[in-house]
Enzyme design. Structure first.
Site, mmCIF file in Angstrom:
data_model
loop_
_atom_site.group_PDB
_atom_site.id
_atom_site.type_symbol
_atom_site.label_atom_id
_atom_site.label_comp_id
_atom_site.label_asym_id
_atom_site.label_seq_id
_atom_site.Cartn_x
_atom_site.Cartn_y
_atom_site.Cartn_z
ATOM 1 C CG ASN A 1 24.210 -20.374 12.944
ATOM 2 O OD1 ASN A 1 23.775 -20.181 14.086
ATOM 3 N ND2 ASN A 1 25.483 -20.360 12.666
ATOM 4 C CE LYS B 1 23.950 -20.213 17.421
ATOM 5 N NZ LYS B 1 24.776 -19.419 16.469
ATOM 6 N NE ARG C 1 31.865 -27.022 14.371
ATOM 7 C CZ ARG C 1 31.782 -25.700 14.558
ATOM 8 N NH1 ARG C 1 31.398 -25.206 15.735
ATOM 9 N NH2 ARG C 1 32.054 -24.867 13.591
ATOM 10 C CE1 TYR D 1 29.131 -18.270 19.629
ATOM 11 C CE2 TYR D 1 27.266 -17.421 20.876
ATOM 12 C CZ TYR D 1 27.814 -18.359 20.011
ATOM 13 O OH TYR D 1 27.039 -19.389 19.525
ATOM 14 C CD GLU E 1 31.457 -24.017 24.160
ATOM 15 O OE1 GLU E 1 32.161 -23.271 23.469
ATOM 16 O OE2 GLU E 1 30.761 -24.947 23.674
ATOM 17 C CG HIS F 1 27.424 -23.183 20.366
ATOM 18 N ND1 HIS F 1 28.553 -22.585 19.857
ATOM 19 C CD2 HIS F 1 27.839 -23.981 21.381
ATOM 20 C CE1 HIS F 1 29.609 -23.000 20.546
ATOM 21 N NE2 HIS F 1 29.210 -23.850 21.484
ATOM 22 C CG PHE G 1 29.771 -11.633 13.318
ATOM 23 C CD1 PHE G 1 29.676 -12.508 14.404
ATOM 24 C CD2 PHE G 1 30.877 -11.739 12.479
ATOM 25 C CE1 PHE G 1 30.661 -13.455 14.654
ATOM 26 C CE2 PHE G 1 31.876 -12.683 12.730
ATOM 27 C CZ PHE G 1 31.764 -13.539 13.825
ATOM 28 N NE ARG H 1 25.182 -23.871 12.771
ATOM 29 C CZ ARG H 1 26.422 -23.683 13.176
ATOM 30 N NH1 ARG H 1 27.429 -24.077 12.416
ATOM 31 N NH2 ARG H 1 26.666 -23.099 14.337
HETATM 32 P P1 GTP Z 1 28.902 -21.664 16.780
HETATM 33 O O1 GTP Z 1 28.676 -23.134 16.872
HETATM 34 O O2 GTP Z 1 27.681 -20.844 17.112
HETATM 35 O O3 GTP Z 1 30.137 -21.217 17.535
HETATM 36 O O4 GTP Z 1 29.139 -21.380 15.213
HETATM 37 P P2 GTP Z 1 30.406 -21.727 14.331
HETATM 38 O O5 GTP Z 1 31.506 -22.325 15.161
HETATM 39 O O6 GTP Z 1 29.946 -22.504 13.146
HETATM 40 O O7 GTP Z 1 30.842 -20.288 13.842
HETATM 41 P P3 GTP Z 1 31.749 -19.218 14.602
HETATM 42 O O8 GTP Z 1 32.196 -19.719 15.926
HETATM 43 O O9 GTP Z 1 32.768 -18.745 13.619
HETATM 44 O O10 GTP Z 1 30.706 -18.017 14.823
HETATM 45 C C1 GTP Z 1 29.846 -17.980 15.954
HETATM 46 C C2 GTP Z 1 28.482 -17.509 15.515
HETATM 47 O O11 GTP Z 1 28.590 -16.161 15.055
HETATM 48 C C3 GTP Z 1 27.894 -18.277 14.328
HETATM 49 O O12 GTP Z 1 27.147 -19.393 14.743
HETATM 50 C C4 GTP Z 1 27.015 -17.248 13.666
HETATM 51 O O13 GTP Z 1 25.707 -17.229 14.262
HETATM 52 C C5 GTP Z 1 27.695 -15.949 13.976
HETATM 53 N N1 GTP Z 1 28.479 -15.525 12.818
HETATM 54 C C6 GTP Z 1 29.674 -16.013 12.384
HETATM 55 N N2 GTP Z 1 30.088 -15.385 11.280
HETATM 56 C C7 GTP Z 1 29.135 -14.439 11.014
HETATM 57 C C8 GTP Z 1 28.993 -13.448 9.999
HETATM 58 O O14 GTP Z 1 29.829 -13.295 9.117
HETATM 59 N N3 GTP Z 1 27.855 -12.678 10.061
HETATM 60 C C9 GTP Z 1 26.920 -12.812 11.051
HETATM 61 N N4 GTP Z 1 25.841 -12.015 11.035
HETATM 62 N N5 GTP Z 1 27.025 -13.746 12.015
HETATM 63 C C10 GTP Z 1 28.115 -14.539 12.001
HETATM 64 MG MG MG Z 2 32.155 -21.493 17.013
#
Ligand code: GTP
Ligand code: MG
Length: 139
Positions: A114, A11, A87, A51, A128, A117, A59, A104
């Protein structure tokens, strides 16, 4: 082989913070082959589409803004059981909850920043990867 591929992005903040070297080393140490990799930048439309599943979440706008703030590194990673193993290697979404030694934990600073992705399914890994890389850029 089915299940041998995942997709990742470093990122913008992690790229800017010079965490790329650490992340690539973790990827190699985790036993992955880097089949494709490039520096690129997401447009607002790209990030919104990528996304889309989170559209409407509180968010979402912050996420799109943060993903378009600067260049990212996109990559296709290969190994058996790639999606699940990657993961594990990246750790929990919130770096504060991520296990020691995960990407992370090492490179993330908050849930919104974080570091990386990682695809959440084989189907999304395929979608993707195809979004970023034509066949001639895969090795
Ligand atoms: P990705 O690998 O980036 O898809 O992350 P993930 O699969 O672990 O999480 P998810 O798909 O649920 O969320 C996508 C992204 O949204 C995350 O990587 C975070 O950067 C962001 N995100 C998710 N939950 C929150 C939240 O509660 N607050 C904020 N600020 N960002 C969030
Ligand atoms: Mg995700």
């Amino acid at each position: 082989m089915s299940g041998n591929k995942t997709f990742t992005m470093i990122k913008p903040t992690a790229y800017k913070n010079k965490c790329t070297g650490t992340i690539i080393q973790k990827i190699y140490d985790g036993g992955f082959h880097i089949a494709a990799m490039k520096i690129t930048k997401l447009s607002k439309e790209d990030a919104q589409k990528f996304y889309e599943v989170h559209a409407g979440r509180p968010f979402y706008n912050d996420l799109v803004e943060s993903m378009t703030a600067g260049p990212i590194i996109a990559a296709i990673l290969e190994k058996e059981n790639a999606v699940e193993d990657y993961r594990k290697l990246i750790g929990a979404t919130n770096p504060a909850e991520a296990a020691e030694g995960t990407i992370r934990k090492m490179c993330g600073t908050s849930i919104g920043e974080n570091a990386v992705h990682g695809s959440d399914s084989e189907q999304n890994a395929e979608i993707e990867s195809n979004f970023f890389f034509p066949g001639r850029e895969r090795f």
